[in-house]
Enzyme design. Structure first.
Site, PDB file in Angstrom:
ATOM      1  NE  ARG A 130      32.519  31.183  42.639  1.00 32.63           N
ATOM      2  CZ  ARG A 130      33.138  30.965  41.478  1.00 32.63           C
ATOM      3  NH1 ARG A 130      33.617  29.767  41.179  1.00 32.63           N
ATOM      4  NH2 ARG A 130      33.290  31.942  40.610  1.00 32.63           N
ATOM      5  CD  GLU A 131      33.835  21.582  45.453  1.00 29.75           C
ATOM      6  OE1 GLU A 131      33.489  20.512  44.956  1.00 29.75           O
ATOM      7  OE2 GLU A 131      35.024  21.889  45.629  1.00 29.75           O
ATOM      8  NE  ARG A 164      43.889  25.068  67.234  1.00 30.04           N
ATOM      9  CZ  ARG A 164      42.581  25.245  67.315  1.00 30.04           C
ATOM     10  NH1 ARG A 164      41.739  24.323  66.904  1.00 30.04           N
ATOM     11  NH2 ARG A 164      42.108  26.349  67.864  1.00 30.04           N
ATOM     12  CD  GLU A 172      50.826  24.049  82.438  1.00 36.27           C
ATOM     13  OE1 GLU A 172      51.390  23.241  81.688  1.00 36.27           O
ATOM     14  OE2 GLU A 172      50.808  25.274  82.224  1.00 36.27           O
ATOM     15  CD  GLU A 228      35.377  28.889  73.125  1.00 35.64           C
ATOM     16  OE1 GLU A 228      36.453  28.403  73.531  1.00 35.64           O
ATOM     17  OE2 GLU A 228      34.482  28.192  72.618  1.00 35.64           O
ATOM     18  CB  ALA A 245      39.278  31.925  69.347  1.00 38.64           C
ATOM     19  CD  GLU A 295      39.965  27.865  73.748  1.00 35.85           C
ATOM     20  OE1 GLU A 295      40.016  26.874  73.012  1.00 35.85           O
ATOM     21  OE2 GLU A 295      40.255  29.015  73.338  1.00 35.85           O
ATOM     22  CD  GLU A 355      35.704  30.591  61.179  1.00 39.90           C
ATOM     23  OE1 GLU A 355      36.360  29.897  60.379  1.00 39.90           O
ATOM     24  OE2 GLU A 355      35.931  30.620  62.400  1.00 39.90           O
ATOM     25  N   GLY A 363      37.783  32.541  50.460  1.00 35.59           N
ATOM     26  CA  GLY A 363      37.754  31.719  49.251  1.00 35.59           C
ATOM     27  C   GLY A 363      36.884  30.487  49.401  1.00 35.59           C
TER      28      GLY A 363
END
Lengths: 179, 179
Positions: free
Chosen positions: B34-35, B61, B135, B89, B73, B93, B116, B112
């Site tokens: 498992r990784e 992103r 901004e 946050e 978040a 943010e 987290e 999977g």
């Protein structure tokens, strides 16, 4: 707002995960580093029986070390369309053949460190195949009324992100059809 | 149904990502690998103004190469409670101070290949701080009626998983209070 790649390197290639590390130019001109997982994408399906039951799975997931309640889902094989993946996973994991699959939408499960996109399907006109009755030690399918599954999401009993989103989005689509 | 660890190894430790590779014993006795990514956990908040607007962010992103609409978040700093992360946050943010934060639930974004967990909060009694009007080039906050944000999830215009789940779960909690 965009960041542009300067260079890119595969820093880990395992059996399951490929991690890349890119040098990027930020919008203000500075340089930074982005590490992320390359993923081929996946499909997830809410299988809906004629009586309004959905088929969910219980599956142990090693990273978090617990059993999750999930919709059938899986990674795309090379060259496979999202629809073909959905039909295949439905058969392999839930043991049902869907007469019809409809794409409802898509989402990105982890935008901070992955490029994975998951396509959301509803599967209807279901036919149970013999394998459906085989309880195996890894994935255990069960039926539950759709409304009860939605309640389980809001109660936190279903806490896998893909399953929560698939159930809530397909429920909205499904109940809108009936109104 | 459980898998048990036999051995565990950190195969990649980067600036952001830590990848582990474990040998495991499967329920049928065979061995497998498992990784997965080790993650400290995160908090996400839906900030709700008195008039029913929520504060969302536009953010580029790099892994998926596009701008997403997101709730505020972020990752937990060492020793920080999920609630403290949420408040921090929100300020950093979205530029708002919340008089009140309520935990609504949690979810696992990527079972999977990651451990987290993201804690979901609603933030109310908001006060805009001076930075809210700056901004910057990286994160752009904006206000939208809560109901419109929910519509955007179902229309696929909001396709970040954490944001979709936070909006749909907090909306259910919020509207239930008003009924």
């Amino acid at each position: 707002m965009r960041e542009t790649g300067i260079s890119s390197e595969a820093v880990y290639s395992g059996a399951l995960l490929v991690v890349r590390r890119d040098r990027v130019r930020l919008p203000d001109g500075r340089e930074s580093v982005r590490e992320y997982i390359r993923h081929p994408g996946a499909s997830a399906v809410v299988p809906i029986h004629g009586n309004g039951d959905v088929v969910l799975l219980r599956q142990f997931r090693y990273p978090a070390g617990k059993v999750f309640i999930e919709v059938p889902a899986g990674k795309r094989d090379p060259g496979e369309s999202p629809e073909t993946t959905a039909i295949r996973e439905l058969l392999e994991e839930a043991g049902v053949r869907a007469g019809k699959v409809v794409q409802i939408g898509h989402f990105y499960p982890g935008i901070g460190y992955s490029d994975e996109v998951i396509h959301i399907f509803a599967g209807t006109d279901l036919e149970e195949t013999p394998s459906a009755t085989d309880e195996d030690e890894f994935v255990r399918p069960f039926r539950v009324p759709f409304e009860e599954a939605v309640r389980m999401v809001h109660a936190g009993e279903i806490d896998d992100a893909k399953t929560a989103i698939c159930l809530l989005r397909v429920w909205e689509w499904w109940t809108r059809r009936l109104r």
